[in-house]
Design an enzyme around this catalytic site. Structure first.
Site, short mmCIF file in Angstrom:
data_model
loop_
_atom_site.label_atom_id
_atom_site.label_comp_id
_atom_site.label_asym_id
_atom_site.label_seq_id
_atom_site.Cartn_x
_atom_site.Cartn_y
_atom_site.Cartn_z
N ASN A 10 52.46 -6.27 15.41
CA ASN A 10 53.31 -6.82 16.55
C ASN A 10 54.50 -7.02 15.78
OD1 ASN A 10 54.23 -8.56 18.50
ND2 ASN A 10 52.31 -8.99 19.15
N HIS A 13 58.87 -10.22 17.23
CA HIS A 13 59.87 -11.37 17.01
C HIS A 13 60.87 -10.31 16.22
CE1 HIS A 13 57.67 -14.98 18.42
NE2 HIS A 13 56.85 -14.11 17.10
N ARG A 21 71.13 -14.10 18.77
CA ARG A 21 72.72 -13.84 18.99
C ARG A 21 72.95 -12.51 19.31
NH1 ARG A 21 75.77 -13.10 12.57
NH2 ARG A 21 77.87 -12.89 13.92
N HIS A 46 54.68 -7.59 23.52
CA HIS A 46 54.27 -8.37 23.98
C HIS A 46 55.32 -8.15 25.51
CE1 HIS A 46 52.65 -12.45 25.32
NE2 HIS A 46 52.71 -11.54 27.03
N ARG A 48 56.68 -10.15 27.83
CA ARG A 48 56.01 -11.59 28.83
C ARG A 48 56.82 -11.78 29.78
NH1 ARG A 48 54.44 -16.89 26.62
NH2 ARG A 48 53.21 -16.48 24.41
N ARG A 52 61.03 -13.38 26.72
CA ARG A 52 61.83 -13.79 25.80
C ARG A 52 62.21 -13.32 24.50
NH1 ARG A 52 57.17 -18.16 24.46
NH2 ARG A 52 57.81 -18.41 26.61
N HIS A 53 61.06 -12.01 24.69
CA HIS A 53 61.25 -11.47 23.22
C HIS A 53 61.41 -9.45 23.54
CE1 HIS A 53 57.48 -11.41 23.23
NE2 HIS A 53 57.32 -12.60 22.82
N GLU A 73 50.62 -5.52 25.41
CA GLU A 73 49.87 -7.16 25.45
C GLU A 73 50.72 -7.88 26.38
OE1 GLU A 73 48.61 -9.06 21.70
OE2 GLU A 73 50.69 -9.99 22.43
N THR A 103 53.69 -19.45 21.56
CA THR A 103 52.99 -18.44 21.39
C THR A 103 51.78 -18.52 21.93
OG1 THR A 103 52.11 -16.68 19.63
CG2 THR A 103 51.75 -19.24 19.22
N THR A 104 51.42 -17.58 21.75
CA THR A 104 50.18 -17.53 22.79
C THR A 104 48.77 -17.85 22.08
OG1 THR A 104 50.02 -15.28 23.24
CG2 THR A 104 47.76 -15.71 23.47
N GLU A 154 39.64 -8.35 22.31
CA GLU A 154 40.58 -8.95 20.60
C GLU A 154 39.81 -10.30 21.22
OE1 GLU A 154 44.61 -9.06 18.88
OE2 GLU A 154 44.61 -7.33 20.12
N HIS A 189 45.57 -12.49 15.44
CA HIS A 189 46.58 -14.08 15.61
C HIS A 189 46.26 -15.40 14.49
CE1 HIS A 189 48.92 -17.28 18.84
NE2 HIS A 189 47.88 -17.71 17.73
N GLY A 211 51.27 -9.91 13.67
CA GLY A 211 52.84 -9.77 14.03
C GLY A 211 53.75 -10.18 13.00
#
Length: 240
Positions: A10, A13, A21, A46, A48, A52-53, A73, A103-104, A154, A189, A211
């Site tokens: 994953n 991040h 930045r 993922h 979202r 956010r990422h 995801e 996080t999830t 999963e 996870h 991840g």
């Protein structure tokens, strides 16, 4: 013969670091390519609702690269279903999603959301996408996952990773039930070098998705070394 076990990496991040930045560095696609070169069997991202990422353009570029299976995801929403049907990743993993969580947290409640999930899974299957559900290792959730049309579950390993007593046994029982119901079993996870072995040793588990820990270890040893060590530990547990 011992069945192999796959490692999905994953890269969410990597995008978190970039977004902190602004700009384009580090680039998630570049890291995805490096992860596969180091031995990752697939890439998980993922997308979202709040972006956010991973962002839409990241998902599009990684899917267009097509250098490894992509596991997308997503939350069980019309918007995400439409995006998935357009991108057509190798697989989709439907996860619970809350705006305020870091996080999830916890697995998807398939029992409660059976009707909605049945419709979404049917749309994804019609688009040729294999569907996984991220669930807690509870028998009722495993059975409901089979009933709504998922091909994969999963198992959420968060409670195990936090040393909850008896959780490995729960994972083992859920993995057995998953296989009995004809579903493929994945897990993930909170898995680390220290705790991955017992989960990787469960013979029904065919894939681990990891991840945050690997990205963190990459700061110390580099991503290729972190991925190689994780694969070594997984395979070592598998042949015992």
């Amino acid at each position: 013969m011992t069945e192999t076990i796959r490692l999905g990496v994953n890269i969410d991040h990597v995008a978190t670091l970039r977004n902190a930045r602004g700009g384009v560095h580090p680039d998630p696609l570049t890291v995805a390519k490096a992860a596969v070169a180091a031995g990752a069997d697939g890439i998980t991202i993922h997308l979202r609702e709040d972006r956010r990422h991973i962002r839409d353009e990241d998902a599009e570029r990684i899917r267009a690269w097509n250098g490894a299976p992509v596991n997308l995801e997503m939350a069980a929403t019309d918007e995400m279903t439409e995006i998935a049907c357009r991108l057509k990743p190798h697989a989709v993993c439907i996860v619970p999603e809350k705006r305020e969580e870091i996080t999830t947290e916890g697995g998807l409640d398939v029992v409660r959301h059976r009707a909605t999930l049945t419709l979404i899974i049917a749309r994804l299957n019609a688009a040729g996408i294999r569907v996984s559900l991220f669930i807690d290792p509870e028998p009722a959730q495993v059975r409901a996952s089979a009933e709504v049309g998922a091909a994969v579950v999963e198992l959420h390993t968060g409670a195990y990773a936090h040393d909850k007593p008896g959780e490995l046994e729960h994972l083992a029982a859920a993995a057995r039930l998953t296989a009995e119901l004809g579903l493929e079993c994945h897990a993930g996870h909170g898995l680390t070098f220290a705790n991955v072995g017992p989960v990787a040793a469960l013979k029904q588990v065919r894939e681990l998705n990891i991840g945050h820990y690997l990205i963190g270890e990459a700061l110390l040893t580099g991503l290729p070394a972190a991925i190689r060590e994780m694969r070594r530990l997984m395979l070592q547990a598998r042949v015992r």
